[in-house]
Each structure stands twice: as structure tokens, then as C-alpha cells.
Design a protein around this motif. Structure first.
Motif, PDB file in Angstrom:
ATOM      1  N   ASN B 145       0.813  -1.203   0.000  1.00 20.86           N
ATOM      2  CA  ASN B 145       0.000   0.000   0.000  1.00 20.86           C
ATOM      3  C   ASN B 145       0.853   1.262   0.000  1.00 20.86           C
ATOM      4  O   ASN B 145       0.605   2.201   0.749  1.00 20.86           O
ATOM      5  CB  ASN B 145      -0.929  -0.002   1.225  1.00 20.86           C
ATOM      6  CG  ASN B 145      -2.071   0.938   1.025  1.00 20.86           C
ATOM      7  OD1 ASN B 145      -2.203   1.544  -0.039  1.00 20.86           O
ATOM      8  ND2 ASN B 145      -2.901   1.078   2.025  1.00 20.86           N
ATOM      9  N   LYS B 147       2.776   3.957  -2.772  1.00 25.46           N
ATOM     10  CA  LYS B 147       2.634   4.303  -4.190  1.00 25.46           C
ATOM     11  C   LYS B 147       3.808   3.800  -5.010  1.00 25.46           C
ATOM     12  O   LYS B 147       3.642   3.328  -6.122  1.00 25.46           O
ATOM     13  CB  LYS B 147       2.513   5.812  -4.343  1.00 25.46           C
ATOM     14  CG  LYS B 147       1.135   6.301  -3.926  1.00 25.46           C
ATOM     15  CD  LYS B 147       1.106   7.801  -3.822  1.00 25.46           C
ATOM     16  CE  LYS B 147      -0.256   8.252  -3.347  1.00 25.46           C
ATOM     17  NZ  LYS B 147      -0.272   9.683  -3.035  1.00 25.46           N
ATOM     18  N   TYR B 148       4.995   3.905  -4.442  1.00 29.94           N
ATOM     19  CA  TYR B 148       6.164   3.436  -5.184  1.00 29.94           C
ATOM     20  C   TYR B 148       6.098   1.935  -5.390  1.00 29.94           C
ATOM     21  O   TYR B 148       6.391   1.423  -6.471  1.00 29.94           O
ATOM     22  CB  TYR B 148       7.448   3.798  -4.442  1.00 29.94           C
ATOM     23  CG  TYR B 148       7.808   5.245  -4.594  1.00 29.94           C
ATOM     24  CD1 TYR B 148       8.150   5.740  -5.830  1.00 29.94           C
ATOM     25  CD2 TYR B 148       7.815   6.101  -3.512  1.00 29.94           C
ATOM     26  CE1 TYR B 148       8.483   7.067  -5.993  1.00 29.94           C
ATOM     27  CE2 TYR B 148       8.145   7.422  -3.658  1.00 29.94           C
ATOM     28  CZ  TYR B 148       8.477   7.913  -4.897  1.00 29.94           C
ATOM     29  OH  TYR B 148       8.810   9.209  -5.047  1.00 29.94           O
ATOM     30  N   LEU B 150       3.476   0.103  -5.378  1.00 28.61           N
ATOM     31  CA  LEU B 150       2.381  -0.221  -6.294  1.00 28.61           C
ATOM     32  C   LEU B 150       2.861  -0.093  -7.738  1.00 28.61           C
ATOM     33  O   LEU B 150       2.602  -0.960  -8.575  1.00 28.61           O
ATOM     34  CB  LEU B 150       1.197   0.720  -6.040  1.00 28.61           C
ATOM     35  CG  LEU B 150      -0.004   0.478  -6.931  1.00 28.61           C
ATOM     36  CD1 LEU B 150      -0.644  -0.838  -6.589  1.00 28.61           C
ATOM     37  CD2 LEU B 150      -1.009   1.593  -6.809  1.00 28.61           C
ATOM     38  N   LEU B 151       3.579   0.987  -8.007  1.00 32.26           N
ATOM     39  CA  LEU B 151       4.113   1.163  -9.369  1.00 32.26           C
ATOM     40  C   LEU B 151       5.064   0.023  -9.715  1.00 32.26           C
ATOM     41  O   LEU B 151       5.049  -0.496 -10.833  1.00 32.26           O
ATOM     42  CB  LEU B 151       4.843   2.504  -9.472  1.00 32.26           C
ATOM     43  CG  LEU B 151       3.959   3.737  -9.581  1.00 32.26           C
ATOM     44  CD1 LEU B 151       4.805   4.985  -9.516  1.00 32.26           C
ATOM     45  CD2 LEU B 151       3.180   3.712 -10.869  1.00 32.26           C
ATOM     46  N   ARG B 155       4.570  -2.592 -12.763  1.00 33.88           N
ATOM     47  CA  ARG B 155       5.599  -2.804 -13.776  1.00 33.88           C
ATOM     48  C   ARG B 155       5.931  -4.274 -13.889  1.00 33.88           C
ATOM     49  O   ARG B 155       6.051  -4.815 -14.989  1.00 33.88           O
ATOM     50  CB  ARG B 155       6.865  -2.050 -13.390  1.00 33.88           C
ATOM     51  CG  ARG B 155       6.825  -0.594 -13.704  1.00 33.88           C
ATOM     52  CD  ARG B 155       8.125   0.014 -13.234  1.00 33.88           C
ATOM     53  NE  ARG B 155       8.240   1.410 -13.611  1.00 33.88           N
ATOM     54  CZ  ARG B 155       9.360   2.102 -13.513  1.00 33.88           C
ATOM     55  NH1 ARG B 155      10.435   1.528 -13.037  1.00 33.88           N
ATOM     56  NH2 ARG B 155       9.410   3.356 -13.869  1.00 33.88           N
ATOM     57  N   LEU B 220      18.995  -6.078 -13.995  1.00 33.17           N
ATOM     58  CA  LEU B 220      19.376  -5.109 -15.010  1.00 33.17           C
ATOM     59  C   LEU B 220      19.732  -5.846 -16.294  1.00 33.17           C
ATOM     60  O   LEU B 220      20.327  -6.904 -16.218  1.00 33.17           O
ATOM     61  CB  LEU B 220      20.608  -4.325 -14.547  1.00 33.17           C
ATOM     62  CG  LEU B 220      20.357  -2.982 -13.893  1.00 33.17           C
ATOM     63  CD1 LEU B 220      21.610  -2.521 -13.211  1.00 33.17           C
ATOM     64  CD2 LEU B 220      19.861  -1.971 -14.857  1.00 33.17           C
ATOM     65  N   GLU B 228      15.724   1.111  -8.623  1.00 32.47           N
ATOM     66  CA  GLU B 228      16.263   1.803  -7.454  1.00 32.47           C
ATOM     67  C   GLU B 228      16.259   3.315  -7.574  1.00 32.47           C
ATOM     68  O   GLU B 228      15.844   4.010  -6.651  1.00 32.47           O
ATOM     69  CB  GLU B 228      17.676   1.272  -7.233  1.00 32.47           C
ATOM     70  CG  GLU B 228      18.410   1.909  -6.111  1.00 32.47           C
ATOM     71  CD  GLU B 228      19.899   1.772  -6.342  1.00 32.47           C
ATOM     72  OE1 GLU B 228      20.319   0.739  -6.867  1.00 32.47           O
ATOM     73  OE2 GLU B 228      20.618   2.718  -6.008  1.00 32.47           O
ATOM     74  N   SER B 229      16.670   3.840  -8.722  1.00 30.90           N
ATOM     75  CA  SER B 229      16.776   5.295  -8.794  1.00 30.90           C
ATOM     76  C   SER B 229      15.440   5.951  -9.117  1.00 30.90           C
ATOM     77  O   SER B 229      15.297   7.145  -8.944  1.00 30.90           O
ATOM     78  CB  SER B 229      17.816   5.691  -9.831  1.00 30.90           C
ATOM     79  OG  SER B 229      17.442   5.214 -11.092  1.00 30.90           O
ATOM     80  N   GLU B 230      14.469   5.179  -9.582  1.00 28.75           N
ATOM     81  CA  GLU B 230      13.177   5.781  -9.888  1.00 28.75           C
ATOM     82  C   GLU B 230      12.155   5.490  -8.801  1.00 28.75           C
ATOM     83  O   GLU B 230      11.527   6.387  -8.262  1.00 28.75           O
ATOM     84  CB  GLU B 230      12.653   5.224 -11.217  1.00 28.75           C
ATOM     85  CG  GLU B 230      13.542   5.548 -12.384  1.00 28.75           C
ATOM     86  CD  GLU B 230      13.548   4.431 -13.401  1.00 28.75           C
ATOM     87  OE1 GLU B 230      12.574   3.664 -13.453  1.00 28.75           O
ATOM     88  OE2 GLU B 230      14.543   4.309 -14.134  1.00 28.75           O
ATOM     89  N   LEU B 231      12.011   4.207  -8.492  1.00 24.85           N
ATOM     90  CA  LEU B 231      10.972   3.807  -7.533  1.00 24.85           C
ATOM     91  C   LEU B 231      11.559   3.478  -6.172  1.00 24.85           C
ATOM     92  O   LEU B 231      10.990   2.698  -5.431  1.00 24.85           O
ATOM     93  CB  LEU B 231      10.224   2.580  -8.063  1.00 24.85           C
ATOM     94  CG  LEU B 231       9.560   2.749  -9.419  1.00 24.85           C
ATOM     95  CD1 LEU B 231       8.782   1.511  -9.762  1.00 24.85           C
ATOM     96  CD2 LEU B 231       8.631   3.934  -9.399  1.00 24.85           C
ATOM     97  N   VAL B 232      12.689   4.061  -5.851  1.00 29.66           N
ATOM     98  CA  VAL B 232      13.369   3.848  -4.577  1.00 29.66           C
ATOM     99  C   VAL B 232      13.794   2.378  -4.447  1.00 29.66           C
ATOM    100  O   VAL B 232      14.944   2.063  -4.611  1.00 29.66           O
ATOM    101  CB  VAL B 232      12.504   4.269  -3.391  1.00 29.66           C
ATOM    102  CG1 VAL B 232      13.346   4.300  -2.137  1.00 29.66           C
ATOM    103  CG2 VAL B 232      11.914   5.644  -3.641  1.00 29.66           C
ATOM    104  N   ARG B 387      19.518   0.813 -17.610  1.00 29.82           N
ATOM    105  CA  ARG B 387      18.199   0.221 -17.454  1.00 29.82           C
ATOM    106  C   ARG B 387      17.270   0.690 -18.572  1.00 29.82           C
ATOM    107  O   ARG B 387      17.353   1.831 -19.027  1.00 29.82           O
ATOM    108  CB  ARG B 387      17.634   0.663 -16.106  1.00 29.82           C
ATOM    109  CG  ARG B 387      16.301   0.093 -15.745  1.00 29.82           C
ATOM    110  CD  ARG B 387      15.806   0.695 -14.452  1.00 29.82           C
ATOM    111  NE  ARG B 387      16.738   0.441 -13.352  1.00 29.82           N
ATOM    112  CZ  ARG B 387      17.321   1.378 -12.638  1.00 29.82           C
ATOM    113  NH1 ARG B 387      17.088   2.648 -12.876  1.00 29.82           N
ATOM    114  NH2 ARG B 387      18.142   1.065 -11.681  1.00 29.82           N
TER     115      ARG B 387
END
Lengths: 419, 419
Positions: B145, B147-148, B150-151, B155, B220, B228-232, B387
Motif C-alpha cells: 500500500n 505508491k512506489y 504499487l508502481l 511494472r 538489469l 532503485e533510482s526511480e521507484l526507490v 536500465r
């Protein structure tokens, strides 16, 4: 726990109900979906420093982005008003902390222009040298972290190893690796370490090798090209109207470099080129930075050749402390030492805007003096500030992954942005 | 009895995988370090013995076991807890059908299979099970629950479903050629001749399969769910302690399983290049002597090289003796082996069961060597490539790999038909 609590199920049910309704009515109407708000930062691995952007997402597409700055605000400008001119220099280290030496130079140059003060030739050459070395170091971090954001981690180390070596030299130069405070008004803190020339030539070799390695890994890399070409592109007109400067502007094809357009120190005497991009996208920004590193290496080579010997402090009586034998041996000397220490350096009243080409673009200092030993007002024009205002526009309609890739290419440094 | 043996084999295989995981983590750290001009982990030690940094994995296990296991209040608790279990479970059970060697025939006994179950739908089982892996990731992303996450879950669902298609279609050519879905048949059909392995007969299928496998393991350049760099950290952003460790281990278990499948399908499985089992059977004594002597020489040389690194006062503590811990036993074992060979080697004649066991051991060794090479390949790629972006990933999967796989099936079918 009831799964309904967590807010996703009701949304799903709602969407389901809408879908049923749509099917029943046989109307091809899109699903009721609301955009999702996501906080990108201030604490996020790709938000270098502490930037915060509130993203409005539809799926992964960014509909809207609202950046919020100020998480690293340290009152640089206000604080400067209660410090005397020399005491401001350490604060400038913390502006763009990737190339602190450049900020030192920019600030001292601005203050010296108030008289205007003649500074010795060697000082100017050394200042050019540290500027170009800082530019290399800054671009190394920028390209390295940009590649990390895109997922290519190894480049970071290839660029950081030679940077470490340069940092070692900076440490030998002024005793600090980051908080340099190397320049003084009217001169420098001290001369370069004795074996600088051979050591720096070695550093340049390493740098060029790192540039070769990383361009080899990135320049023709299909994934990297797909990730950066056409991403975050901006036209030359837009870039100029946003106030872009530096590599980001040159990536759009605008031939503007302060070192060429309004040369200061001895940049005129050097033989170098201004690299230009074409599309103004992330890919061009990276390549322009690579090329600038190579050009800076060329410049450093020439500077090391041409640098004359000489004093590293001006002999202007208002600014420079007298030599120690004068202080202990003559009444004028001791009075002058006393005046400068107790009353500080007092530039004539007036105002000045002085600008240098920092690693990210035009770094300007606007200083108003009322003739006292403290600046009446200091305003910094950081290159990032102008560039960052275009950031939300650049990432609208793109994906989250692009937002991160664009930010890395713009090289926003929070310390400089928020001050 | 059969059930007991099957249970034992299951346990053994699970045990092997669980123990290769820390080895792989070590390989990843050390491998990435050498790729990136670093030294890698080399601090943690037991009594001064560091095993080249391998002790760090042990440290990590202890650390992760004792960390607080945080279950945030906003998560869907049952799913949150079950998701890592699914991930780990699914990652390991696919190994059940992998043949590690030819069935061992001991006298008049029933052939002893070197795999848990020789299913006639072996490959289908592998695909069925590995596509279940998406549930672990997706549920984790949804149940947290966040947001990251979930994304990340979204994906991974999209990515795994898309690449499953290309992956499944890419191996159809292999079915057509071997006429069976049974993995042992596929291995047997490839035989000992290197140029009859499917990598040479089905190169297109191999590359599609390889790419899809990277996507399936979330490594990768396809690590978008984690990004990691986008969705933590993507789907496991809310996990801590052993739950996180399960995801971590599942990733490496996936690599092992993936390497096993690639080896089995395309690299001749347990086949030794150019040396068939029949030839070994015919020249058993010679092979044994060769193995014996080469093992002895290897131990002596390896141990000797390690011992040479011993230098007193290098560190001034227990670490000085580190090379000796392995060097001295290595040399002693080597001399022991060579001495035994000199004493008994001449009159050596293997009984029939000994030959079978030797062949099996050789085959398992070769299989594991191939698997470890592919594990390293996974690591190698990870530290080299950037990536993909989400839309590019989809495009690659549906618009390039899927048509290619279909064309491959057509061409293979035609060739099989004509021949």
C-alpha cells in the motif's frame, strides 16, 4: 485487517462499477480514474540533495509536476550581510559543493571588481587552473550520477577514481577536500604544492582515460541512447528565455560561453573550443559535458605550460596583510595589520555584478557595498536556479524514469539552488 | 523408499540452492568491485580469516535475522506476509525437474535419476512455475500500500506477462527439434558434440530466451520493478528484516534456476564438450588417473601460490596467516593425492559401479560449472548496461522479440519438415 481499509479496493470497486455501467450502456467512454499524486523527494535516491517534486501521475505518465525548492536553504545571502567580506568566502564553498573552488573564484573576482583591484598574474593563472580542474570534477559527478540514475552504475566509479586523485591534489592545495576556501580577496591562500605539475599531468591522463572508458560504455550504447535521446529536449529559444547557461544551453546549439564571449583572466590566451550539441536533450548534455572535460584538460595542459612565477597576493594596502617582517619591524606595518584585522577589508561604496562560467553555467555575484567592511547585500545568480524552472515543463508528458534521467542531465545542485 | 529418496533429493537440491545464494552474493559484490576498479568486501573476518570477503554474507544473514521485522500499519497484513514466501518458494521449486546428470545405473538396480522428477512436461512445468513468480512481486507491491511499491508491482506484472510470451515461444524451436518436452531428452538430443548444442542450432532462440530470462529475474537491464533510482526500491520498499532477505534470496535463486535452464536447453546440460559418456566408460581408468593427477597438481600449485603470499608482518595480526589456512592443506592434499597415485595408481582398476559414479560426478561438476558461468554472466551484464524504460521494454518485448520468436519457429519448422 480488512483489505478494504487501504483505499485501493474501493477505487477498484468504483472502477469496476463504472466499467459495468459502461458495458451496460455500451458507450465507449474511458474509465473513471483519478491521477495519483506522488512525492518525488525530498528524500529520494535520484533527487540529488534535497529536491522535492510533487508529481501528478496517470499510470506512469507525468501529467503535472510541481517542484518545491528550499529544503537546503541555509540563508547564504542573509548571513553574508553580517559577515565581513573575507568571512563570506567559506560560505561560497557550500554553494555548488561539487566544484567549490569555482565559487571561491567567482566571489573573490566580484569583490575585487569593486575597486577594481589588480591581482598578480600568477594568481590569475592559478585561478584559471582550479576553475578548469573543478569543471572536470563537477562534470565527472554529473555524468556519473546521471548514468547511475539511468541504471549504468559502473561509469560512476570509472569517473570517480580519477576525481579522487584530483581531490587529493585539492587537499594538498588547501588542506580540505570539499570546503576549500582557497581564494582570498586580492589573491590566494597559498601557492600550489611543489610537485603539482607532474601530479596534475598524471591526473589529466587518468581523466582522459576515464572519459574514453565511459564514452565507450555510453556513447553508442543502444539502451543509453534510447533513454536519453529526445528526452528532456528543449529548443534554443526556450532555453534562452528560461535563462539557461552553461552546458545545458550549449547542448541546444547556442554558442555562448562566458570564457569566450566575455573573457576574464587569461582565457583569451588559451587555445580551446566550445563544444556544442544539436538537440538540447539529455544525450547532448552528457556528450557536451564529456567534450568540455576534454577541452578543460587541454586548457589545464596549456595553463601548466604558461603559468609564470610570482607573488600570490596583491600588494594593495587596503586588502593585503603586510609581510610579517614589516609587521614586527615597522610602525606602518603593524598599523596596517591592525587596520585590516580589526576593521576588515572595505571596498568602495557601489554595486557590482560579476559573472564567471561555472561548471553549470553562469555563476553571478551581485554585491552592493555601502563602504563598510560587510556587504550591504549579496545576491547570487546560480546557474541551477534558471535551469530548474524549466524542469517541470521538460518532464510533462514523460515517464517517471525520464524525470530522473532529465534531472541528472540538468545537474541541479541543491546547495546552489536553495543557498 | 522412493518417496524417501525423492524427499532427500528435494532437500538436497534446496540445500544446494540456498547455499549457492550467499556465494552468488559474494560473487556479485566481488565481481562488481573488480569491474568497477574497487576492492570489494574484505573486512568481516572470523579469527582473522576473511575468505576474500565471503564472511560478509554470513554477517548479512545474522544482521537480517536480528533486524526488527517492521510491518507498517497501513499494509494488507496477510498478503504482505505471504508475498515474500511465494517469491522464495516459486524460485526454488522450478529446480525439481532440472537433470544434473545422466541416470546412474548401479548393477541391476533401477536407474537412479539425478533429478527430483523426470516429468514428461518438464519444460512446461518450469514455465508454469516461474510465471507464478510474478505473484510474489505483484502481491508485495500491492499489499504494501505504498505508491512506489504499487508502481513497482504494476511494472513487474506487465513485464513478466509480456516476456513470458516471447520466452515460451522462443523454445518452441527446441521442442520441434528434440520432439519432447522432457528436459532429459532435450539434453540427450544435444549430445556431447559442442556444435550440436542448441546454442549453435538455435542462436536466435537463445538470445530471445536470454533477454526474456533477464526480464523474468528482474535483473538489469530489466530491473524496472525494483528501479532503485526511480521507484526507490520498487515492490519491496516497505519490507525489512528476513522478509526483505527472502526477496533478495529469491532474486539470486531465480538467477540460479535461470542459469540451470539456459544450460539445460542451450548448452548441452550435463554433457561434457567433445567427451561422450561412452568414451569415458571405455577409458575409465585413464580418465580416473588423469583426474587424480590433475587434481593433485592443481592442489599443489594452487596451495603453493597461496602460501607464497604469506608474509609475516604484512598486517601484523591474524590476517597474516590467512593464506596459510588454505594454502598448507591444499599443498598437503595435493602431495597426498600424488603420493597415493604413485603407490596405488599403477594397479588401479575401477569396478563398474565406480565408473558410473565417476561419470555422474563429472557430469554434475560440468553442469555446475556451466551454471556458475551463467550466474556470473548475469552479474557481468548487470554492472555494464543501463536500465530500459517501461515503454521501451514493452516495445522490445512485443514488437521485436515476439515476431522474432515466431519467425524462428517458422524457420525451424520448415527445416525440420524438409530434413
Amino acid at each position: 485487517m480488512d483489505p478494504g481499509d487501504n483505499g485501493i479496493l474501493p477505487a477498484c470497486r468504483q472502477a469496476g462499477a463504472t466499467l459495468r455501467m459502461t458495458i451496460q450502456e455500451d458507450i465507449a467512454k474511458p474509465l473513471d480514474a483519478e491521477p495519483m499524486l506522488v512525492n518525488l523527494g525530498p528524500s529520494h535516491p535520484a533527487m540529488h540533495g534535497t529536491l522535492r517534486v510533487v508529481l501528478e501521475l496517470e499510470g506512469e505518465t507525468i501529467l503535472n509536476a510541481i517542484p518545491e525548492i528550499g529544503y537546503l536553504h541555509r540563508c547564504f545571502e542573509k548571513e553574508s550581510e553580517v559577515k565581513n567580506y573575507t568571512q563570506v568566502i567559506p560560505y561560497t564553498d557550500r554553494l555548488n559543493y561539487l566544484s567549490p573552488l569555482m565559487n571561491n573564484v567567482g566571489y573573490c573576482m566580484a569583490v575585487e571588481k569593486m575597486w577594481p583591484l589588480e591581482i598578480p598574474e600568477r594568481v590569475q593563472w592559478i585561478r584559471m587552473l582550479i576553475c578548469e580542474l573543478s569543471r572536470i570534477m563537477d562534470h565527472m559527478v554529473c555524468i556519473g550520477t546521471n548514468a547511475v540514475d539511468i541504471g549504468a552504475l559502473t561509469n560512476f566509479w570509472y569517473l570517480f577514481n580519477p576525481r579522487e586523485k584530483l581531490t587529493d591534489w585539492v587537499e594538498a592545495l588547501c588542506g580540505a577536500r570539499l570546503t576549500t576556501t582557497y581564494t582570498r580577496i586580492g589573491g590566494l591562500m597559498r601557492d600550489m604544492p611543489p610537485n603539482s605539475k607532474s601530479f596534475l599531468r598524471e591526473c589529466l591522463r587518468d581523466t582522459l582515460k576515464a572519459v574514453k572508458d565511459t564514452t565507450g560504455l555510453l556513447q553508442k550504447n543502444r539502451i543509453f541512447m534510447d533513454r536519453t535521446q529526445g528526452v528532456g529536449a528543449i529548443s534554443a529559444e526556450d532555453a534562452i528565455s528560461y535563462g539557461f547557461t552553461g552546458p545545458c544551453l550549449r547542448a541546444c546549439g547556442v554558442d555562448y560561453d562566458i570564457r569566450k564571449a566575455h573573457p576574464y583572466y587569461f582565457y583569451d590566451d588559451l587555445d580551446w573550443d566550445v563544444p556544442l550539441g544539436r538537440c538540447g536533450d539529455s544525450y547532448d548534455r552528457v556528450l557536451v559535458r564529456f567534450e568540455e572535460m576534454i577541452q578543460s584538460c587541454r586548457m589545464v595542459e596549456q595553463i601548466l605550460e604558461k603559468m609564470p612565477e610570482g607573488p600570490i597576493m596583491t600588494d594593495h594596502r587596503d586588502v593585503a596583510l603586510p609581510a610579517k617582517h614589516e609587521v614586527y619591524g615597522s610602525i606602518e606595518g603593524i598599523i596596517q595589520q591592525f587596520k585590516i584585522i580589526m576593521h576588515g577589508i572595505k571596498p568602495p561604496a557601489g554595486e557590482i555584478y560579476s559573472y564567471t562560467e561555472a561548471a553549470n553555467g553562469e555563476l553571478g555575484f551581485y554585491i552592493v557595498s555601502d563602504g563598510s567592511d560587510k556587504p550591504y547585500r549579496i545576491k547570487v545568480r546560480p546557474p541551477c536556479f534558471a535551469i530548474y524552472q524549466a524542469y517541470p515543463e521538460l518532464m510533462k508528458g514523460e515517464l517517471i524514469a525520464d524525470a530522473v534521467a532529465i534531472l541528472g542531465g540538468l545537474n541541479i545542485v541543491a546547495g546552489e539552488l536553495d543557498r | 523408499m522412493d518417496y524417501a529418496v525423492a524427499a532427500l533429493k528435494t532437500f538436497l537440491i534446496f540445500f544446494v540452492v540456498i547455499n549457492i545464494v550467499p556465494l552468488l552474493i559474494w560473487l556479485e559484490r566481488k565481481g562488481s568491485a573488480y569491474i568497477q576498479d574497487r576492492r570489494g568486501p574484505n573486512r568481516a573476518a572470523i579469527l582473522g580469516v576473511r575468505l576474500g570477503g565471503m564472511i560478509h554474507s554470513l554477517n548479512d544473514v545474522v544482521k537480517l535475522l536480528f533486524k526488527e521485522d517492521i510491518i507498517p500499519s497501513h499494509v494488507n497484513k496477510p498478503l504482505f506476509i505471504i508475498a515474500p514466501m511465494i517469491a522464495m518458494f516459486v524460485a526454488t521449486i522450478a529446480l525439481g525437474v532440472i537433470p544434473f546428470g545422466d541416470p546412474v545405473v548401479l548393477g541391476s538396480h533401477k536407474p537412479f535419476l539425478l533429478q527430483v522428477a523426470d516429468l514428461d512436461v518438464g519444460l512446461l512445468y518450469v514455465f508454469a512455475v516461474s510465471s507464478l513468480g510474478v505473484y510474489g512481486v505483484m502481491l508485495a507491491g500491492w499489499a504494501a500500500n505504498n505508491k512506489y511499491s504499487l508502481l513497482g508491482g504494476l511494472r513487474s506484472a506487465a513485464q513478466m506477462v509480456s516476456y513470458e510470451v516471447a520466452m515460451g515461444l522462443s523454445v518452441v524451436g527446441i521442442f520441434l527439434m528434440s520432439g519432447s518436452l522432457r528436459l532429459s531428452d532435450i539434453v540427450n538430443q544435444q549430445g556431447a558434440n559442442l556444435f550440436h548444442w542448441n546454442i549453435f542450432l538455435q542462436p536466435v532462440a537463445f538470445f530471445i530466451f536470454l533477454a526474456a530470462l533477464f526480464a523474468e529475474t528482474n535483473r538489469l537491464p530489466f530491473d524496472l520493478p525494483e528501479g532503485e533510482s526511480e521507484l526507490v526500491a520498487g515492490f519491496h520498499v516497505e519490507y525489512s528484516s528476513m522478509k526483505f532477505a527472502l526477496f533478495f534470496m529469491a532474486e539470486y535463486a531465480h538467477i540460479i534456476v535461470g542459469s540451470c535452464i539456459i544450460t539445460t536447453l542451450f548448452f548441452g546440460g550435463w554433457n561434457i564438450p567433445f567427451v561422450s559418456a561412452d568414451w569415458i566408460k571405455a577409458n575409465a581408468d585413464f580418465v580416473l588417473k588423469l583426474l587424480w593427477v590433475s587434481l593433485g597438481l592443481f592442489s599443489v600449485v594452487g596451495g603453493g601460490l597461496l602460501c607464497r603470499r604469506f608474509k609475516k608482518q604484512r598486517y601484523g595480526d591474524l590476517r597474516d596467516f590467512e593464506p596459510l589456512v588454505f594454502g598448507v592443506p591444499g599443498v598437503l592434499t595435493g602431495f597426498g593425492l600424488l603420493g597415493l597415485f604413485a603407490l596405488f595408481g599403477a594397479g588401479l582398476i575401477l569396478p563398474a559401479w565406480g565408473v558410473s559414479i565417476m561419470i555422474a560426478a563429472l557430469q554434475i561438476g560440468v553442469f555446475l560449472a556451466k551454471v556458475l558461468f551463467f550466474c556470473f554472466f548475469f552479474i557481468w551484464v548487470r554492472w555494464t548496461l543501463p536500465r530500459f524504460r517501461y515503454d521501451q521494454l514493452m516495445k522490445l518485448g512485443w514488437q521485436i522479440m515476439l515476431p522474432l520468436a515466431l519467425v524462428n519457429i517458422l524457420v525451424t519448422g520448415w527445416v525440420v519438415l524438409v530434413r
